[in-house]
Design a protein around this motif. Structure first.
Motif, PDB file in Angstrom:
ATOM      1  N   ILE A 109       1.650   5.100   0.986  1.00  0.00           N
ATOM      2  CA  ILE A 109       1.298   5.903   2.158  1.00  0.00           C
ATOM      3  C   ILE A 109      -0.030   6.706   2.271  1.00  0.00           C
ATOM      4  O   ILE A 109      -0.673   6.525   3.186  1.00  0.00           O
ATOM      5  N   ASP A 167       6.959  -2.070   8.549  1.00  0.00           N
ATOM      6  CA  ASP A 167       7.279  -1.400   7.120  1.00  0.00           C
ATOM      7  C   ASP A 167       8.382  -0.133   7.403  1.00  0.00           C
ATOM      8  O   ASP A 167       8.243   0.751   8.398  1.00  0.00           O
ATOM      9  N   HIS A 195       0.770  -1.226  -0.191  1.00  0.00           N
ATOM     10  CA  HIS A 195       0.058   0.088   0.137  1.00  0.00           C
ATOM     11  C   HIS A 195       0.736   1.247  -0.020  1.00  0.00           C
ATOM     12  O   HIS A 195       2.043   1.411   0.620  1.00  0.00           O
ATOM     13  N   GLN A 215      -0.118  -4.215  11.933  1.00  0.00           N
ATOM     14  CA  GLN A 215      -0.028  -4.484  10.407  1.00  0.00           C
ATOM     15  C   GLN A 215       1.163  -3.563   9.812  1.00  0.00           C
ATOM     16  O   GLN A 215       1.854  -4.312   9.040  1.00  0.00           O
ATOM     17  N   TYR A 216       1.487  -2.412  10.184  1.00  0.00           N
ATOM     18  CA  TYR A 216       2.337  -1.609   9.130  1.00  0.00           C
ATOM     19  C   TYR A 216       3.593  -1.460  10.234  1.00  0.00           C
ATOM     20  O   TYR A 216       4.564  -0.470   9.847  1.00  0.00           O
ATOM     21  N   GLN A 255      -6.886   4.241   5.112  1.00  0.00           N
ATOM     22  CA  GLN A 255      -7.198   3.241   6.015  1.00  0.00           C
ATOM     23  C   GLN A 255      -7.513   3.629   7.514  1.00  0.00           C
ATOM     24  O   GLN A 255      -8.394   3.283   7.984  1.00  0.00           O
ATOM     25  N   GLU A 266      -2.720   5.629   0.725  1.00  0.00           N
ATOM     26  CA  GLU A 266      -3.546   4.437   0.906  1.00  0.00           C
ATOM     27  C   GLU A 266      -3.694   4.197   2.370  1.00  0.00           C
ATOM     28  O   GLU A 266      -4.783   3.846   3.021  1.00  0.00           O
ATOM     29  N   ILE A 267      -2.544   3.855   3.181  1.00  0.00           N
ATOM     30  CA  ILE A 267      -2.640   3.627   4.532  1.00  0.00           C
ATOM     31  C   ILE A 267      -3.173   4.731   5.417  1.00  0.00           C
ATOM     32  O   ILE A 267      -3.957   4.452   6.264  1.00  0.00           O
ATOM     33  N   LYS A 268      -2.844   5.960   4.956  1.00  0.00           N
ATOM     34  CA  LYS A 268      -3.613   7.210   5.754  1.00  0.00           C
ATOM     35  C   LYS A 268      -5.052   7.012   5.428  1.00  0.00           C
ATOM     36  O   LYS A 268      -5.863   7.211   6.450  1.00  0.00           O
ATOM     37  N   VAL A 291       5.876   6.143   6.523  1.00  0.00           N
ATOM     38  CA  VAL A 291       4.983   5.223   7.159  1.00  0.00           C
ATOM     39  C   VAL A 291       4.956   5.197   8.611  1.00  0.00           C
ATOM     40  O   VAL A 291       4.377   5.395   9.349  1.00  0.00           O
ATOM     41  N   LEU A 310      -3.976  -1.780  12.862  1.00  0.00           N
ATOM     42  CA  LEU A 310      -3.423  -1.052  11.966  1.00  0.00           C
ATOM     43  C   LEU A 310      -1.781  -0.890  12.287  1.00  0.00           C
ATOM     44  O   LEU A 310      -0.867  -0.996  11.236  1.00  0.00           O
TER      45      LEU A 310
END
Length: 252
Positions: free
Chosen positions: A4, A29, A2, A25-26, A10, A6-8, A34, A22
């Motif tokens: 950055i 990374d 994903h 999950q990251y 989420q 897209e992560i934001k 991130v 979350l």
């Protein structure tokens, strides 16, 4: 992988309670962007959790008395001290256990935030009542008794009949409802804080209307309080119909 952005997205779409998942999950990374994003949302979550703790502490009286009473109403006023305008009271019955983020003593909240809270309280409360006493009434019976009257009117304006009143500091005479006066209650009880917001915003909006009728006093800025500008205007122009004569005799 994903991006950055897209992560934001989420994080923004997820409930705060889901942020921990979350984070996990990251957490591995290695991208700098991130890592910064994760730290940003961790700080936001810490701030949110701290705010929830504050709000829960402000439900202590509601929890204590909620065992015995089913309809608890917070009562507070705004405008006891100004030279002009009414004293306004709010009465608010909140749903059991409801918290509203940012809700606090109206004096501790910015004008913009008070307006937002006003609308949210109006939407979520079981019932809201507003009462007021005019400047003429204040001059007739004194500010304390006029404040009591405004509070009684606010309680009567409710669409429900409370069986317990939590008042900011005062005990209302001749009210056939069990009540407790809490010193600095607007900073200790969410129900009283909600009432303080409703009273303050209602009064401020009225003073903005009066500012258009009587522009020489700066009511839009001082809301009727005895600022230097207001005192100077009184000396120059004398009082207008919404001034409290018993409050301004030293300035005219």
């Amino acid at each position: 992988m994903h991006s950055i952005k897209e992560i934001k997205q989420q994080f923004e779409k997820a409930e705060k309670e889901q942020w921990h998942a979350l984070f996990s999950q990251y957490m591995t990374d290695e991208r700098v962007g991130v890592k910064k994003l994760i730290e940003q949302y961790k700080r936001k979550l810490q701030s949110h959790e701290k705010e929830q703790q504050r709000l829960q502490s402000m439900l202590a009286f509601e929890r204590k008395y909620g065992v015995q009473y089913s309809c608890i109403c917070g009562v507070d006023e705004a405008g006891r001290g100004p030279f002009a305008g009414p004293v306004v009271a709010g009465a608010v019955v909140l749903p059991v256990g409801l918290t509203i983020e940012g809700l606090n003593d109206s004096k501790k909240v910015s004008a913009k935030k008070r307006e937002e809270l006003f609308e949210e309280i109006k939407e979520k409360a079981v019932s809201v009542g507003i009462g007021m006493s005019s400047p003429a009434r204040i001059d007739e019976i004194n500010i304390l008794r006029a404040t009591y009257e405004a509070m009684k009117h606010a309680i009567e304006d409710l669409q429900v009949v409370p069986d317990l009143l939590l008042n900011d500091a005062v005990t209302l005479p001749d009210v056939p409802i069990r009540q407790f006066g809490i010193v600095k209650g607007d900073a200790k009880s969410l129900s009283i804080a909600a009432a303080s917001i409703m009273a303050k915003v209602t009064r401020d909006r009225l003073m903005l209307e009066y500012a258009e009728l009587y522009p020489q006093y700066g009511f839009e800025r001082n809301k009727g309080y005895g600022s230097e500008e207001h005192r100077a205007a009184l000396k120059t122009h004398g009082p207008c119909p919404i001034h409290r004569k018993t409050f301004i005799h030293a300035w005219i």
